[in-house]
Design an enzyme around this catalytic site. Structure first.
Site, PDB file in Angstrom:
ATOM      1  N   GLN A   1      -5.015  -2.460   9.691  1.00 16.82           N
ATOM      2  CA  GLN A   1      -4.777  -3.739   9.040  1.00 16.82           C
ATOM      3  C   GLN A   1      -5.271  -4.892   9.921  1.00 16.82           C
ATOM      4  O   GLN A   1      -4.895  -4.997  11.090  1.00 16.82           O
ATOM      5  CB  GLN A   1      -3.276  -3.913   8.743  1.00 16.82           C
ATOM      6  CG  GLN A   1      -2.919  -5.197   8.027  1.00 16.82           C
ATOM      7  CD  GLN A   1      -3.544  -5.287   6.644  1.00 16.82           C
ATOM      8  OE1 GLN A   1      -3.650  -4.294   5.940  1.00 16.82           O
ATOM      9  NE2 GLN A   1      -3.960  -6.477   6.252  1.00 16.82           N
TER      10      GLN A   1
ATOM     11  N   ASP B   1     -10.998   2.165   3.932  1.00 17.30           N
ATOM     12  CA  ASP B   1     -11.490   0.849   3.522  1.00 17.30           C
ATOM     13  C   ASP B   1     -12.974   0.856   3.162  1.00 17.30           C
ATOM     14  O   ASP B   1     -13.483  -0.091   2.567  1.00 17.30           O
ATOM     15  CB  ASP B   1     -11.273  -0.170   4.655  1.00 17.30           C
ATOM     16  CG  ASP B   1     -10.051  -1.035   4.412  1.00 17.30           C
ATOM     17  OD1 ASP B   1      -9.619  -1.141   3.254  1.00 17.30           O
ATOM     18  OD2 ASP B   1      -9.531  -1.612   5.379  1.00 17.30           O
TER      19      ASP B   1
ATOM     20  N   LYS C   1       0.827  -1.204   0.000  1.00 14.92           N
ATOM     21  CA  LYS C   1       0.000   0.000   0.000  1.00 14.92           C
ATOM     22  C   LYS C   1       0.863   1.257   0.000  1.00 14.92           C
ATOM     23  O   LYS C   1       0.562   2.241  -0.688  1.00 14.92           O
ATOM     24  CB  LYS C   1      -0.933  -0.014   1.215  1.00 14.92           C
ATOM     25  CG  LYS C   1      -2.035  -1.054   1.107  1.00 14.92           C
ATOM     26  CD  LYS C   1      -2.787  -1.224   2.404  1.00 14.92           C
ATOM     27  CE  LYS C   1      -3.846  -2.311   2.258  1.00 14.92           C
ATOM     28  NZ  LYS C   1      -4.513  -2.678   3.502  1.00 14.92           N
TER      29      LYS C   1
END
Length: 291
Positions: A96, A119, A52
């Site tokens: 995460q 997200d 990322k």
């Protein structure tokens, strides 16, 4: 000949567009920043987070990294979440997953500022998606479902009026993709199958499109699909390859299906790159909305 739907190629084009939009934002004095909170050193999570930040460098988005030890407490993780909520340099961020055993993941996600939910999985944002089946949605969208739809759109796969069978009810895609597929702008009909579904293979055989997200290697077989179907393989399993002497990633779709379908996403190389691209897209859109 089945069309191989290349997620790497499509995501590369999306990132080119995002890089141009980031330049425009910077010219206006706006510096988009993507934050990540990584707890522990799970190899898969470490690799994914590193990817990322590599993506951020590619399009000119600033990286904000927060790393905590495996034994971090709920309150320590929560404090880091609150820190990024308050940080003006952080446009959006992700926590995460998975988190260490004993830490309530949903409670941590609840603490994220919905406006910074890169997200698109905060309950507020999912609720907005439920409420707005028509018109534009101005809140972050869940990355993997959005990536699937953008990928199919890039290959002119028309979902209007199509029967879509979704395998798996996980929150990352199974329970959320139906919210996007049934929006009026997409207009598909969705059947969600799971461990309680009677004769799941009958549902598959009637589907125009199958989205496999079970994490069961090779579950979808040629006899389970109709001629000309479209297969989207999202499942990830690590299977030991005796010949190579190491583990390999395998999807939910048996590759023997490819001879029978009109189009398919490879795994890896299909939906995965699109998920990362959609994370960046969410962050750039957040910055544009604030601008």
């Amino acid at each position: 000949m089945a069309v191989r739907i290349d997620g790497r190629a499509v995501s590369a084009e999306i990132k080119k567009d995002l890089a141009t939009r980031v330049e425009t934002l910077k010219a206006r004095g706006i510096e988009p920043g993507l934050g990540t909170i990584l707890v522990g050193s799970d190899p898969g999570s470490v690799k994914y987070v590193a990817g990322k930040h590599a993506d951020c460098a590619e399009i000119g988005v600033n990286s904000i990294k927060r790393e905590l030890p495996e034994d971090a407490t709920f309150e320590q993780i929560a404090e880091t979440v609150r820190e990024l909520n308050a940080d003006p340099a952080c446009t959006g961020y992700i926590v995460q997953l998975p988190l260490p055993k004993g830490v309530d993941e949903n409670a941590i996600i609840d603490l994220i500022d919905p406006r910074k939910d890169a997200d698109g999985m905060h309950p507020y944002n999912l609720g907005e998606l439920v409420l707005h089946a028509k018109g534009d949605v101005t809140t972050p969208l869940p990355c993997t479902p959005r990536g699937v739809i953008e990928l199919l759109r890039a290959y002119d796969v028309d979902l209007n009026g199509k029967e879509v069978c979704v395998l798996g009810r996980g929150i990352t895609i199974g329970r959320t993709i139906g919210l996007l597929l049934t929006r009026k702008s997409v207009n598909a009909t969705v059947t969600l199958c799971h461990t309680g579904t009677k004769d799941v293979r009958d549902h598959m055989r009637r589907a125009d499109v199958i989205v496999a997200a079970m994490g069961s290697a090779g579950f979808v077989k040629p006899d389970d699909i109709k001629e000309g179907a479209v297969l989207v393989d999202v499942g990830v399993s690590r299977v030991f390859d005796e010949e190579a002497g190491r583990y390999r990633v395998k999807g939910d779709v048996d590759k023997a299906c490819y001879e029978k379908v009109s189009a398919y996403t490879p795994n890896p190389g299909g939906v995965g790159p699109m998920t990362r691209a959609m994370l960046l897209q969410n962050v750039v859109e957040m910055a544009e909305r604030r601008a």
